[in-house]
Design an enzyme around this catalytic site. Structure first.
Site, PDB file in Angstrom:
ATOM      1  N   ALA A 251      31.346 -18.720 -44.913  1.00  0.00           N
ATOM      2  CA  ALA A 251      31.701 -20.096 -44.578  1.00  0.00           C
ATOM      3  C   ALA A 251      31.093 -20.472 -43.240  1.00  0.00           C
ATOM      4  O   ALA A 251      30.666 -19.616 -42.470  1.00  0.00           O
ATOM      5  CB  ALA A 251      33.224 -20.237 -44.505  1.00  0.00           C
ATOM      6  N   TYR A 252      31.084 -21.769 -42.994  1.00  0.00           N
ATOM      7  CA  TYR A 252      30.759 -22.288 -41.667  1.00  0.00           C
ATOM      8  C   TYR A 252      32.068 -22.246 -40.896  1.00  0.00           C
ATOM      9  O   TYR A 252      32.970 -23.041 -41.151  1.00  0.00           O
ATOM     10  CB  TYR A 252      30.232 -23.721 -41.800  1.00  0.00           C
ATOM     11  N   THR A 253      32.204 -21.272 -39.967  1.00  0.00           N
ATOM     12  CA  THR A 253      33.510 -21.030 -39.328  1.00  0.00           C
ATOM     13  C   THR A 253      33.567 -21.481 -37.860  1.00  0.00           C
ATOM     14  O   THR A 253      34.559 -21.217 -37.180  1.00  0.00           O
ATOM     15  CB  THR A 253      33.893 -19.532 -39.418  1.00  0.00           C
TER      16      THR A 253
ATOM     17  N   TYR B 112      36.325 -29.084 -39.906  1.00  0.00           N
ATOM     18  CA  TYR B 112      36.351 -27.769 -40.571  1.00  0.00           C
ATOM     19  C   TYR B 112      37.410 -27.769 -41.679  1.00  0.00           C
ATOM     20  O   TYR B 112      37.140 -27.382 -42.822  1.00  0.00           O
ATOM     21  CB  TYR B 112      36.632 -26.671 -39.539  1.00  0.00           C
TER      22      TYR B 112
ATOM     23  N   ASP C 140      21.017 -19.333 -48.648  1.00  0.00           N
ATOM     24  CA  ASP C 140      21.491 -20.188 -47.558  1.00  0.00           C
ATOM     25  C   ASP C 140      22.457 -21.194 -48.173  1.00  0.00           C
ATOM     26  O   ASP C 140      22.070 -22.032 -48.985  1.00  0.00           O
ATOM     27  CB  ASP C 140      20.295 -20.900 -46.908  1.00  0.00           C
TER      28      ASP C 140
HETATM   29  N1  LIG Z   1      38.099 -16.462 -39.062  1.00  0.00           N
HETATM   30  C1  LIG Z   1      39.275 -17.030 -39.249  1.00  0.00           C
HETATM   31  O1  LIG Z   1      40.141 -17.026 -38.369  1.00  0.00           O
HETATM   32  C2  LIG Z   1      39.605 -17.661 -40.580  1.00  0.00           C
HETATM   33  C3  LIG Z   1      40.844 -18.307 -40.726  1.00  0.00           C
HETATM   34  C4  LIG Z   1      41.160 -18.877 -41.966  1.00  0.00           C
HETATM   35  C5  LIG Z   1      40.252 -18.799 -43.015  1.00  0.00           C
HETATM   36  N2  LIG Z   1      39.073 -18.183 -42.836  1.00  0.00           N
HETATM   37  C6  LIG Z   1      38.132 -18.142 -43.971  1.00  0.00           C
HETATM   38  O2  LIG Z   1      37.938 -16.793 -44.342  1.00  0.00           O
HETATM   39  C7  LIG Z   1      36.589 -16.587 -44.781  1.00  0.00           C
HETATM   40  C8  LIG Z   1      35.988 -15.403 -44.069  1.00  0.00           C
HETATM   41  O3  LIG Z   1      36.040 -15.650 -42.669  1.00  0.00           O
HETATM   42  P1  LIG Z   1      35.378 -14.657 -41.626  1.00  0.00           P
HETATM   43  O4  LIG Z   1      36.236 -14.673 -40.414  1.00  0.00           O
HETATM   44  O5  LIG Z   1      35.020 -13.366 -42.306  1.00  0.00           O
HETATM   45  O6  LIG Z   1      34.047 -15.465 -41.292  1.00  0.00           O
HETATM   46  P2  LIG Z   1      32.850 -15.017 -40.339  1.00  0.00           P
HETATM   47  O7  LIG Z   1      33.124 -13.693 -39.712  1.00  0.00           O
HETATM   48  O8  LIG Z   1      32.528 -16.194 -39.468  1.00  0.00           O
HETATM   49  O9  LIG Z   1      31.668 -14.798 -41.384  1.00  0.00           O
HETATM   50  C9  LIG Z   1      31.108 -15.881 -42.052  1.00  0.00           C
HETATM   51  C10 LIG Z   1      30.008 -15.361 -42.955  1.00  0.00           C
HETATM   52  O10 LIG Z   1      29.399 -16.506 -43.566  1.00  0.00           O
HETATM   53  C11 LIG Z   1      27.992 -16.356 -43.427  1.00  0.00           C
HETATM   54  N3  LIG Z   1      27.324 -17.652 -43.404  1.00  0.00           N
HETATM   55  C12 LIG Z   1      27.514 -18.673 -42.532  1.00  0.00           C
HETATM   56  N4  LIG Z   1      26.660 -19.678 -42.816  1.00  0.00           N
HETATM   57  C13 LIG Z   1      25.933 -19.272 -43.896  1.00  0.00           C
HETATM   58  C14 LIG Z   1      24.900 -19.869 -44.669  1.00  0.00           C
HETATM   59  N5  LIG Z   1      24.403 -21.078 -44.386  1.00  0.00           N
HETATM   60  N6  LIG Z   1      24.401 -19.169 -45.710  1.00  0.00           N
HETATM   61  C15 LIG Z   1      24.853 -17.934 -46.003  1.00  0.00           C
HETATM   62  N7  LIG Z   1      25.809 -17.313 -45.314  1.00  0.00           N
HETATM   63  C16 LIG Z   1      26.361 -17.976 -44.279  1.00  0.00           C
HETATM   64  C17 LIG Z   1      27.822 -15.653 -42.102  1.00  0.00           C
HETATM   65  O11 LIG Z   1      26.530 -15.118 -42.008  1.00  0.00           O
HETATM   66  P3  LIG Z   1      25.843 -14.946 -40.561  1.00  0.00           P
HETATM   67  O12 LIG Z   1      26.727 -13.986 -39.814  1.00  0.00           O
HETATM   68  O13 LIG Z   1      24.491 -14.397 -40.893  1.00  0.00           O
HETATM   69  O14 LIG Z   1      25.824 -16.324 -39.947  1.00  0.00           O
HETATM   70  C18 LIG Z   1      28.915 -14.598 -42.224  1.00  0.00           C
HETATM   71  O15 LIG Z   1      28.488 -13.519 -43.011  1.00  0.00           O
HETATM   72  C19 LIG Z   1      35.879 -17.913 -44.572  1.00  0.00           C
HETATM   73  O16 LIG Z   1      35.800 -18.587 -45.799  1.00  0.00           O
HETATM   74  C20 LIG Z   1      36.756 -18.668 -43.604  1.00  0.00           C
HETATM   75  O17 LIG Z   1      36.659 -20.076 -43.776  1.00  0.00           O
HETATM   76  C21 LIG Z   1      38.723 -17.592 -41.649  1.00  0.00           C
END
Ligand SMILES: NC(=O)c1ccc[n+]([C@@H]2O[C@H](COP(=O)([O-])OP(=O)(O)OC[C@H]3O[C@@H](n4cnc5c(N)ncnc54)[C@H](OP(=O)(O)O)[C@@H]3O)[C@@H](O)[C@H]2O)c1
Length: 299
Positions: free
Chosen positions: A60-62, A125, A36
């Protein structure tokens, strides 16, 4: 090569699993409940046990709007956990790749942001993601921080899936038309991450470390992106949906978003010879996977 990835059900971590398997790479994903990130010390046992050659920090916390009120939780997950992970990478003498965001910028620049531009986040964020970058830089030089934006894929939750869901029940959807950015396909992010991971594991050259921008080629607005999604869906047999362009002021959200999210990818290309596909090409692939192939043109 053993690649440790944080996150189990997210867009990028799932894409890494899918692509890594295809390429015959060993991807070890760690996520809730075994670790976690809000308790960063929970990372240590599984990371040591995995004995990875490289770490990819993706989880990440997204929840951008919720972060405005869950500040401490977002800081732990986005700021402190990457710092702990980077210190572990330094101890194990392995590189760490970390995903960051366009939201570290204010969005008031006229052109696309380069790595030389000064971050000035306007949301919790964005501030917590910037803290993650800072903590990684402080922990180890052996890092590659990749800022990406507007991520979508067949996996997890994202704008493309939301639009397709809304289009099932509505004939018109209102979408913001005054935020500009580069939609980025998670499978393309995974392709780049795996290519970079393989380079930095074998080559200690400091010029292939540092901060880079990684987005799909081209730029658009959310409204134009939505229009392309509905047009693509229509070509695959779904009913037409109109997009009503609105302004950010018409659609107030708890978190402020940058008006300009465009990231310049030249440094990544110059350093690693990597450019992601143009976003319309990737959108086609995503729609093929979500809906199926385009229907034959009768003419
Ligand atoms: N999405 C975007 O548009 C965007 C844009 C710019 C940058 N990013 C960056 O790109 C990266 C990947 O993004 P993504 O879109 O793949 O994100 P995502 O689909 O929201 O997935 C986030 C992941 O983090 C896990 N997570 C969240 N809280 C957690 C905790 N406390 N402990 C362990 N795991 C945790 C989630 O697990 P659960 O599903 O079990 O909660 C999920 O596997 C991130 O670092 C994000 O900041 C994303």
């Amino acid at each position: 090569m053993r690649i440790l990835v944080t996150g189990k059900e997210g867009q990028v971590d799932t894409s890494l699993q899918v692509l890594g398997q295809k390429l015959g790479l060993e991807i070890i994903r760690i996520g809730l409940p075994e670790i976690d990130l809000s308790q960063p010390e929970s990372l240590e046992p599984p990371v040591r046990e995995a004995r990875p050659d490289v770490i990819i920090s993706s989880a990440a916390y997204t929840a951008v709007d919720k972060a405005e009120t869950e500040t401490e939780l977002a800081q732990k997950i986005n700021g402190d956990a990457p710092g702990v992970l980077a210190r572990l990478a330094a101890e194990l003498d392995i590189p760490i790749l970390h995903l960051s965001t366009d939201y570290v910028f204010a969005g008031d620049k006229a052109d696309a942001y380069t790595e030389a531009d000064m971050p000035a986040p306007v949301s919790v964020y964005g501030k917590t993601k910037l803290s993650g970058e800072t903590q990684i830089r402080a922990a180890t030089d052996n890092h590659v921080i990749l800022r990406t934006a507007w991520v979508y894929s067949p996996y997890g939750n994202n704008f493309v899936k939301t639009m397709l869901r809304l289009g099932e029940t509505r004939d018109e959807v209102s979408v913001v038309a005054d935020q500009h950015g580069c939609p980025t396909y998670a499978l393309e992010i995974a392709r780049a991450l795996l290519a970079i991971a393989q380079q930095v594991v074998i080559d200690r050259d400091p010029t292939i470390r540092g901060t880079f921008h990684l987005t799909g080629q081209g730029e658009t607005t959310w409204a134009e992106f939505a229009t392309a999604i509905f047009k693509g869906a229509e070509k695959r047999g779904r009913k037409p949906v109109r997009v009503n362009p609105i302004t950010t002021a018409d659609y107030p959200t708890p978190a402020k978003r940058p008006a300009n999210s465009r990231l310049n990818g030249d440094k990544l290309d110059d350093t690693f010879g990597l450019r992601l596909d143009p976003w319309p090409t990737s959108l086609d692939d995503c729609l093929d996977r979500l809906i199926g192939p385009k229907e034959e043109d009768p003419s």
